[in-house]
Design an enzyme around this catalytic site. Sequence first.
Site, PDB file in Angstrom:
ATOM      1  N   ARG A  45      17.489  41.478 -80.826  1.00  0.00           N
ATOM      2  CA  ARG A  45      18.827  40.927 -80.582  1.00  0.00           C
ATOM      3  C   ARG A  45      19.580  40.928 -81.910  1.00  0.00           C
ATOM      4  O   ARG A  45      19.331  40.099 -82.777  1.00  0.00           O
ATOM      5  CB  ARG A  45      18.719  39.514 -79.999  1.00  0.00           C
TER       6      ARG A  45
ATOM      7  N   HIS B  45      22.328  34.355 -80.271  1.00  0.00           N
ATOM      8  CA  HIS B  45      21.943  34.163 -78.870  1.00  0.00           C
ATOM      9  C   HIS B  45      23.176  34.179 -77.963  1.00  0.00           C
ATOM     10  O   HIS B  45      23.219  34.878 -76.957  1.00  0.00           O
ATOM     11  CB  HIS B  45      21.188  32.844 -78.731  1.00  0.00           C
TER      12      HIS B  45
ATOM     13  N   TYR C 160      17.729  30.447 -88.388  1.00  0.00           N
ATOM     14  CA  TYR C 160      16.332  30.696 -88.035  1.00  0.00           C
ATOM     15  C   TYR C 160      15.850  32.120 -88.297  1.00  0.00           C
ATOM     16  O   TYR C 160      14.696  32.435 -87.989  1.00  0.00           O
ATOM     17  CB  TYR C 160      16.071  30.327 -86.565  1.00  0.00           C
TER      18      TYR C 160
END
Length: 374
Positions: free
Chosen positions: A257, A261, A270
Site C-alpha cells: 500500500r 490507509h 508506523y
Amino acid sequence: MLHTELLPRDTAVRLIDENGTAVTDEHYALPDADTLVRAYRGLIEGRRINDQAGALVRQGRLAVYPSSHGQEACQVGASMAIGDTDWLFPTYRDSVAVIARGVDPADALVLLKGDWHSGYDVRAHRVAPQTTPLATQLLHAVGFAQAAKHRGEDTVVLALCGDGATSEGDFHEALNFAAVFHVPVVFFVQNNEFAISVPLSRQTAAPSLAHKAIGYGMPGQRVDGNDVAAVLAVLGEAVERARTGGGPSLVEAHTYRMQAHTNADDDTRYREREEVQAWGARDPLVRLRTYLAGIGALDDAAEAQFAAGAETIATAMRAALNTDTDLDPEDLFRFVTETRSPQLEEQWALLRGEIERGRPENAENAATPTGGHR
C-alpha cells in the site's frame, strides 16, 4: 500424510521482473501480448482513478477514499481473471476492480461519498456491494457460490480481502465452509503488508498467508502482486479449477500500500519512508510498460490513447461528484427487505409524520394558537 500439492511455493510466482524482463516459469505461461496490453490500459485507468479520488477527498467531495495506489495489478488482474457469468465480492479498497468490471465510476464511489447503500445494480454487473467491515464479504461470497452450485450455474466467485482480514474469525469460517462443501470460490488476499498500522509480522507467524490454505484442505499459492502477468496466470488457474469442480483455492498476492490507509490515516507514524520508496521501484505500471515497449507491443500512440481514456473517466468522476444528492428519507425503509414488514411501515409512518410537522408551513401554523393574535 502431507499433501504437499496444497502447499504454495517458497517464493511468489513472477512472470515479469522489476526490470520489465520476462521470467520463464515451468508451470505458468506468460499471457499473450494483447491480453497484457488490455491489462496495461486497466493499470493506467486504475492509477488515474486513485489519483482523482484522492483529489476529490481533499476537495471535500468524497468523504473517504482507501487508495489502491501500487496495488493496481491486483485490481486489474482480479477483474480480468473472471468471466461474464462470474461474481466479484470486493472490499472497500477495491474500487478500481469494481470499475474495471463495468460499474460506472461515479456509481462505484457513491458508498465512499456516504449517501447511498451501494450505488450500483449488483445483479447487472455481478459485483457485490463494497464492504467496510473486514472479512464479512467472504462469508457472503461462499454462500453465494454454494447457492450457484446447487442451482447448477456456471459461476465462480472471486472473493477479495486484505491481509488484515485474515486475522478475523469470518476468514476462518469462510475458508472452512468453502473447503468442506467444495464450493467454486477463489479467495484472493492482497497482502499489502499493513492492516491500517499493524504490520503483517504482528498478525501471523505463518511462513505466508497462502500457507494457511493447507489447514483447510485447499491449495494455496503466492504471486507477485505487482506483476499483473503473474496475477492473471495464477488467478486464471484457480478460477478454472473452481469452474471445473476442483473446489476453492487461496491466492496471496505480495504487494504494498503506497499511500495511507485512508485520507484519515497518518502512515508516517508506523512505517519508514525508505520502505515506501523501495516499493516504489516495483511499480506495476512501469514494469509492464517496460516489457510491452521492449517487445514492440506498446507505442506512444497507444500510450496517448490510454491516457486520454483515463482522463475521460476522471472527468466523469469530477462531474458526478460535483452535484448534490437528492435524498429520499423513505430509502431508509425501502431497501431493508424486499417486502416491507408492518413494523417498518409503522416506523416510516412515524418518521414521515415528524418530517411533515417540521416543514416550514406546518411549523408556522403550529406556532400560532387557535383564535389568538399573531
